[in-house]
Structures are given as C-alpha cells and as structure tokens.
Write a protein that holds these residues in place. Structure first.
Motif, PDB file in Angstrom:
ATOM      1  N   ALA A  23       0.781  -1.175  -0.005  1.00 54.59           N
ATOM      2  CA  ALA A  23      -0.021  -0.006  -0.145  1.00 54.59           C
ATOM      3  C   ALA A  23       0.892   1.382   0.160  1.00 54.59           C
ATOM      4  CB  ALA A  23      -1.104  -0.014   1.382  1.00 54.59           C
ATOM      5  N   LEU A  24       1.891   0.954   0.794  1.00 49.32           N
ATOM      6  CA  LEU A  24       2.693   2.559   0.727  1.00 49.32           C
ATOM      7  C   LEU A  24       3.507   2.638  -0.551  1.00 49.32           C
ATOM      8  CD1 LEU A  24       4.445   1.877   4.424  1.00 49.32           C
ATOM      9  CD2 LEU A  24       2.998   3.650   3.665  1.00 49.32           C
ATOM     10  N   ILE A  25       4.109   1.304  -1.209  1.00 49.73           N
ATOM     11  CA  ILE A  25       4.448   1.782  -2.519  1.00 49.73           C
ATOM     12  C   ILE A  25       3.435   2.183  -3.611  1.00 49.73           C
ATOM     13  CG2 ILE A  25       5.590   0.264  -4.473  1.00 49.73           C
ATOM     14  CD1 ILE A  25       6.697  -1.460  -2.425  1.00 49.73           C
ATOM     15  N   ALA A  26       2.280   1.641  -3.563  1.00 51.09           N
ATOM     16  CA  ALA A  26       1.122   1.682  -4.343  1.00 51.09           C
ATOM     17  C   ALA A  26       0.895   3.725  -4.256  1.00 51.09           C
ATOM     18  CB  ALA A  26      -0.029   1.102  -4.342  1.00 51.09           C
ATOM     19  N   ALA A  27       0.796   4.089  -3.072  1.00 47.21           N
ATOM     20  CA  ALA A  27       0.587   5.291  -2.695  1.00 47.21           C
ATOM     21  C   ALA A  27       1.730   6.297  -3.121  1.00 47.21           C
ATOM     22  CB  ALA A  27       0.347   5.506  -1.331  1.00 47.21           C
ATOM     23  N   SER A  28       2.843   5.901  -3.270  1.00 44.03           N
ATOM     24  CA  SER A  28       4.022   6.861  -3.486  1.00 44.03           C
ATOM     25  C   SER A  28       4.482   6.644  -4.865  1.00 44.03           C
ATOM     26  CB  SER A  28       5.249   6.502  -2.347  1.00 44.03           C
ATOM     27  OG  SER A  28       5.681   5.010  -2.769  1.00 44.03           O
ATOM     28  N   THR A  29       3.911   5.747  -5.926  1.00 45.46           N
ATOM     29  CA  THR A  29       4.399   5.651  -7.126  1.00 45.46           C
ATOM     30  C   THR A  29       3.056   5.707  -7.876  1.00 45.46           C
ATOM     31  OG1 THR A  29       4.051   3.214  -6.850  1.00 45.46           O
ATOM     32  CG2 THR A  29       6.371   4.487  -6.432  1.00 45.46           C
ATOM     33  N   ASP A  30       3.359   5.773  -9.402  1.00 46.71           N
ATOM     34  CA  ASP A  30       2.205   5.859 -10.441  1.00 46.71           C
ATOM     35  C   ASP A  30       2.697   4.657 -11.378  1.00 46.71           C
ATOM     36  OD1 ASP A  30       0.196   6.179 -11.960  1.00 46.71           O
ATOM     37  OD2 ASP A  30       1.168   7.943 -12.883  1.00 46.71           O
ATOM     38  N   LEU A  31       2.020   3.394 -10.570  1.00 49.32           N
ATOM     39  CA  LEU A  31       2.591   2.464 -11.751  1.00 49.32           C
ATOM     40  C   LEU A  31       1.606   2.026 -12.902  1.00 49.32           C
ATOM     41  CD1 LEU A  31       3.236   0.013  -8.499  1.00 49.32           C
ATOM     42  CD2 LEU A  31       4.654   1.292  -9.949  1.00 49.32           C
ATOM     43  N   VAL A  32       2.199   1.632 -13.700  1.00 52.04           N
ATOM     44  CA  VAL A  32       1.759   1.153 -15.094  1.00 52.04           C
ATOM     45  C   VAL A  32       2.039  -0.165 -15.473  1.00 52.04           C
ATOM     46  CG1 VAL A  32       1.379   3.717 -15.752  1.00 52.04           C
ATOM     47  CG2 VAL A  32       3.242   2.634 -16.659  1.00 52.04           C
ATOM     48  N   ASP A  33       1.434  -0.639 -16.466  1.00 51.98           N
ATOM     49  CA  ASP A  33       1.646  -1.806 -17.123  1.00 51.98           C
ATOM     50  C   ASP A  33       3.298  -1.984 -17.537  1.00 51.98           C
ATOM     51  OD1 ASP A  33      -0.916  -2.998 -16.681  1.00 51.98           O
ATOM     52  OD2 ASP A  33      -1.350  -2.665 -18.771  1.00 51.98           O
ATOM     53  N   GLY A  34       3.893  -2.721 -17.341  1.00 50.31           N
ATOM     54  CA  GLY A  34       5.295  -3.027 -18.042  1.00 50.31           C
ATOM     55  C   GLY A  34       6.516  -2.420 -16.777  1.00 50.31           C
ATOM     56  N   ASP A  35       5.844  -1.799 -15.790  1.00 49.55           N
ATOM     57  CA  ASP A  35       6.919  -1.259 -14.827  1.00 49.55           C
ATOM     58  C   ASP A  35       7.532  -2.399 -13.974  1.00 49.55           C
ATOM     59  OD1 ASP A  35       6.446   1.308 -15.379  1.00 49.55           O
ATOM     60  OD2 ASP A  35       5.229   1.488 -13.486  1.00 49.55           O
ATOM     61  N   ILE A  36       9.091  -2.144 -13.484  1.00 52.01           N
ATOM     62  CA  ILE A  36       9.509  -3.088 -12.870  1.00 52.01           C
ATOM     63  C   ILE A  36       9.856  -2.580 -11.247  1.00 52.01           C
ATOM     64  CG2 ILE A  36      11.579  -4.591 -12.389  1.00 52.01           C
ATOM     65  CD1 ILE A  36      11.857  -4.398 -15.627  1.00 52.01           C
ATOM     66  N   VAL A  37       9.156  -3.112 -10.357  1.00 49.86           N
ATOM     67  CA  VAL A  37       9.309  -2.393  -9.017  1.00 49.86           C
ATOM     68  C   VAL A  37      10.357  -3.238  -8.463  1.00 49.86           C
ATOM     69  CG1 VAL A  37       8.100  -2.044  -6.762  1.00 49.86           C
ATOM     70  CG2 VAL A  37       6.853  -1.774  -8.741  1.00 49.86           C
ATOM     71  N   VAL A  38      11.459  -2.190  -7.716  1.00 49.66           N
ATOM     72  CA  VAL A  38      12.571  -2.816  -7.367  1.00 49.66           C
ATOM     73  C   VAL A  38      12.776  -2.343  -5.891  1.00 49.66           C
ATOM     74  CG1 VAL A  38      15.312  -2.812  -7.354  1.00 49.66           C
ATOM     75  CG2 VAL A  38      14.043  -2.337  -9.335  1.00 49.66           C
ATOM     76  N   VAL A  39      12.596  -3.355  -4.928  1.00 46.65           N
ATOM     77  CA  VAL A  39      12.731  -3.080  -3.453  1.00 46.65           C
ATOM     78  C   VAL A  39      14.081  -3.881  -2.875  1.00 46.65           C
ATOM     79  CG1 VAL A  39      11.338  -3.386  -1.428  1.00 46.65           C
ATOM     80  CG2 VAL A  39      10.334  -3.173  -3.589  1.00 46.65           C
ATOM     81  N   THR A  40      14.603  -2.989  -1.779  1.00 41.46           N
ATOM     82  CA  THR A  40      15.784  -3.440  -1.198  1.00 41.46           C
ATOM     83  C   THR A  40      15.493  -4.569  -0.239  1.00 41.46           C
ATOM     84  OG1 THR A  40      15.772  -1.836   0.501  1.00 41.46           O
ATOM     85  CG2 THR A  40      16.980  -1.283  -1.245  1.00 41.46           C
ATOM     86  N   SER A  41      16.342  -5.609  -0.214  1.00 45.26           N
ATOM     87  CA  SER A  41      15.954  -6.776   0.698  1.00 45.26           C
ATOM     88  C   SER A  41      15.819  -6.283   2.098  1.00 45.26           C
ATOM     89  CB  SER A  41      17.060  -7.644   0.624  1.00 45.26           C
ATOM     90  OG  SER A  41      18.363  -7.234   1.275  1.00 45.26           O
ATOM     91  N   LYS A  42      16.322  -5.171   2.551  1.00 45.53           N
ATOM     92  CA  LYS A  42      16.453  -4.550   4.005  1.00 45.53           C
ATOM     93  C   LYS A  42      14.826  -4.206   4.338  1.00 45.53           C
ATOM     94  CE  LYS A  42      19.433  -3.958   6.061  1.00 45.53           C
ATOM     95  NZ  LYS A  42      20.342  -2.616   6.083  1.00 45.53           N
ATOM     96  N   VAL A  43      14.047  -3.420   3.356  1.00 46.99           N
ATOM     97  CA  VAL A  43      12.890  -3.376   3.549  1.00 46.99           C
ATOM     98  C   VAL A  43      11.984  -4.608   3.454  1.00 46.99           C
ATOM     99  CG1 VAL A  43      10.826  -2.182   2.334  1.00 46.99           C
ATOM    100  CG2 VAL A  43      12.872  -0.809   2.536  1.00 46.99           C
ATOM    101  N   ILE A  44      12.087  -5.356   2.804  1.00 50.69           N
ATOM    102  CA  ILE A  44      11.455  -6.844   2.847  1.00 50.69           C
ATOM    103  C   ILE A  44      11.740  -7.435   4.250  1.00 50.69           C
ATOM    104  CG2 ILE A  44      11.166  -8.969   1.760  1.00 50.69           C
ATOM    105  CD1 ILE A  44      10.175  -6.876  -0.096  1.00 50.69           C
ATOM    106  N   SER A  45      12.885  -7.422   4.776  1.00 49.33           N
ATOM    107  CA  SER A  45      13.214  -8.025   5.795  1.00 49.33           C
ATOM    108  C   SER A  45      12.545  -7.304   7.130  1.00 49.33           C
ATOM    109  CB  SER A  45      14.792  -7.950   6.070  1.00 49.33           C
ATOM    110  OG  SER A  45      15.412  -8.664   5.106  1.00 49.33           O
ATOM    111  N   LYS A  46      12.606  -6.082   6.864  1.00 52.57           N
ATOM    112  CA  LYS A  46      11.862  -5.251   8.078  1.00 52.57           C
ATOM    113  C   LYS A  46      10.308  -5.669   7.955  1.00 52.57           C
ATOM    114  CE  LYS A  46      15.060  -1.264   8.452  1.00 52.57           C
ATOM    115  NZ  LYS A  46      15.242   0.279   8.233  1.00 52.57           N
ATOM    116  N   ALA A  47       9.767  -5.646   7.035  1.00 50.67           N
ATOM    117  CA  ALA A  47       8.343  -6.016   6.875  1.00 50.67           C
ATOM    118  C   ALA A  47       8.169  -7.315   7.110  1.00 50.67           C
ATOM    119  CB  ALA A  47       7.815  -5.514   5.114  1.00 50.67           C
ATOM    120  N   GLU A  48       8.912  -8.320   6.993  1.00 50.26           N
ATOM    121  CA  GLU A  48       8.699  -9.810   7.169  1.00 50.26           C
ATOM    122  C   GLU A  48       9.306  -9.981   8.783  1.00 50.26           C
ATOM    123  OE1 GLU A  48       8.720 -11.268   2.819  1.00 50.26           O
ATOM    124  OE2 GLU A  48      10.517 -11.740   4.184  1.00 50.26           O
ATOM    125  N   GLY A  49       9.615  -8.925   9.666  1.00 49.57           N
ATOM    126  CA  GLY A  49      10.119  -9.112  10.797  1.00 49.57           C
ATOM    127  C   GLY A  49      11.355  -9.993  11.067  1.00 49.57           C
TER     128      GLY A  49
END
Length: 328
Positions: A23-49
């Motif tokens: 939800a935070l990514i969707a709210a801060s970007t304007d995603l369209v077909d064909g986009d590639i969303v790149v997220v650091t592993s650190k953020v994934i690790s934080k979100a997954e505890g």
C-alpha cells in the motif's frame, strides 16, 4: 531511440512488521503496465520481521551453508539461499544500533506476494525485484544484485543467435535482473532513504499476470558447477583435510589424463604412468609414480580433482597408487 527511466520516491516511512508495504509503494508511485518495482531486501526483511537484536556473529552459523573463504575478520560464505556473500548477507546498517537484519527467508516468494498485492491495488501488470548489495571477485566495490524476482525474465538467452558480423553467440546470457538492480541502486542511493525504485522502459521483460517466471534463484550457479567454489587459501586447507563433506564445491571428477597432468605439476621429480582397471568406465586408475612422492600431497590433488586415493604401495622405483573417481 530507446531509453530507460528509473525513479525512486522520497518520503516512505520507516517500515516495520506492521507496515502494509504494498500500500505504501502504491501510494508513493504511479505504476503502469510494464513497470518493474525494485525493493531492497532490507525493507522486505523489516516488513517480514527479520530484524532482531544482536551482532552478525550471533546469526552467522544459522545463515551459513559452508564457508567459502576467510581473510582476517572477513568471512565469505554460501548462505542458506545459495548466495555467496560476506557474513551471509547479514547487515547491521540502516537498522537501530545493536540490531541486525537477516535476509528474507524466501526472496522469490516475497517478490511474488508483493507483485500480487500491487496488482490488486493498482491493476498494473508489473514485475517485482528484491535486491541486495554484494561484492564481486576481482573487482573493488559492491553493486546491487537481484536475490528475488517475480513476473520478470531474469536473463536473456542469446545462445544460438548470430551477431551483426555473422558470429555465432554461444554462451551470451545477460543477467538482466542484476543489471536492473544496479540501475535502481544508482537512483535509490545507499543513504537516500529511498528503498523502492520503479524502472520503466523494459516492458518486454515483464511477464503476464499469473506468470511469475523462474525467480532470481535461477541465476545462482549450483554448488560444484562454479570454478571458484572456495577461496585460494580455503581450497588448500579443504583439499589437504580431504573431508568428504567438502568435496562438492570442487566439482565433478576430471578425466584421467587431467588428473595425471595435475599430479605431475606438483610431483616434479619423476615420471607417471597410468593404467585403467576398466576400459569402459574409469572406476579406478592405477598410477605408477617414480621417485618419492608425498602421499598426502597426491591425495590432496586427487581430492581437489574429484578422485580418491584408495591404495598406496611403495615399489622399487617409486609408488603404485590406485585412485577412484568420487561422486560429489
């Protein structure tokens, strides 16, 4: 004319296990077909505890499959994901002091879940990459690589094609997922507090909804297939120790002629002759080695080349050694 657009939004809050990252990514970007969303592993690790109190040494053993190389305090390991990294990818930066971030349990699964959620929120057909920073052999510095992927062709296979000069391409395999990860890192910055980037301009790499692709795991070379399964110092120790559990990174057994040539390179004082005990399959090989070879050295050379020293007998002019190929 072709081009690539990479943007990284500012203002994302600190991510925790209670955050709705998609939800935070969707709210801060304007995603369209064909986009590639790149997220650091650190953020994934934080979100997954996956952030916890302690130091790197406290978690190194549980994150390590085997040690690849040691130099002083630096330990390079093959971690439980199959990635070869310093300290197994455990990171103490961009987290509270006294804490560490472990890599996600399954980065490809993390990418798939985030892709599904982003599609639900935006309706866009997109891909997701999870990235981490890694060093490279023979090169100073680090760059970001893809450790998780969903909805993306992570490599382009040019083998079998012909270039503009008519030359056959044999092993050309651009790891486009890693290239995209590096491009995203240029915009995110290490200290910019921009852990998310959107890469636009390579929609041809994005797979349809419902097709997640092979994931970044497919870019990991299998243990034993890498020419550099151990660091230089570690390889010497492992070969001399000859522990069966250390065999796999040295790879498949070499052919008999290659083994004989390798033994000859370390045993310079005499000739070597060989005879196969089986003409069809080299189930064992009898070597006659002139002079006074060192049994432990010969055994180590055999071990490093996928063979095992089975018997060692002294004769009048040298040694007769029987060796057999191992099955890593």
């Amino acid at each position: 004319m072709t081009g690539l657009e990479v943007t990284a939004p500012d203002g994302l809050p600190e991510i925790t296990a209670e955050s709705d990252l998609a939800a935070l990514i969707a709210a801060s970007t304007d995603l369209v077909d064909g986009d590639i969303v790149v997220v650091t592993s650190k953020v994934i690790s934080k979100a997954e505890g996956r952030v916890r109190a302690g130091g790197r040494d406290d978690a190194l053993a549980e994150e390590t499959l085997r040690v690849v190389a040691r130099r002083g305090a630096t330990v390079i390991v093959r971690n439980r994901l199959g990635l070869t990294m310093a300290a197994a990818g455990i990171d103490a930066s961009n987290v509270e002091a006294g804490s560490i971030a472990l890599l996600p349990l399954d980065p490809d699964a993390s990418a798939r879940a985030l892709r599904t959620r982003l599609h639900e929120l935006t309706g866009a057909v997109l891909a997701v990459l999870v990235t981490d920073t890694a060093g490279r052999a023979w090169r100073e510095g680090q760059t970001d690589i893809a450790i998780g992927a969903a909805g993306l062709r992570v490599a382009e296979d040019f083998a079998g094609r012909v270039d503009a000069y008519g030359n056959d391409l044999v092993v050309t395999l651009p790891a486009v997922a890693d290239e995209i990860a590096g491009a995203a890192d240029l915009v995110q910055g290490k200290l910019g507090a921009r852990p998310v980037a959107v890469v636009r301009g390579r929609a041809d790499l994005v797979l349809p909804t419902g097709e997640d692709g092979p994931g970044a795991t497919s870019l990991i070379r299998p243990d034993g297939a890498d020419l550099f399964g151990y660091g230089a110092r570690e390889a010497v120790i492992r070969a001399l120790a000859g522990t069966e559990a250390d065999q796999l990174p040295f790879g498949e057994p070499v052919d008999p002629s290659s083994l004989i040539e390798a033994i000859g390179r370390v045993h310079l004082s005499g000739w070597i002759s060989a005879a196969l005990t089986d003409d069809d399959e080299p189930t064992s090989l009898d070597l006659e080695i002139a002079g006074i070879p060192d049994e432990r050295v010969v055994a180590a050379v055999c071990f490093a080349h996928g063979w095992r020293l089975a018997n060692w007998q002294h004769g009048e002019s040298g040694v007769v050694a029987r060796v057999s190929p191992t099955t890593p």
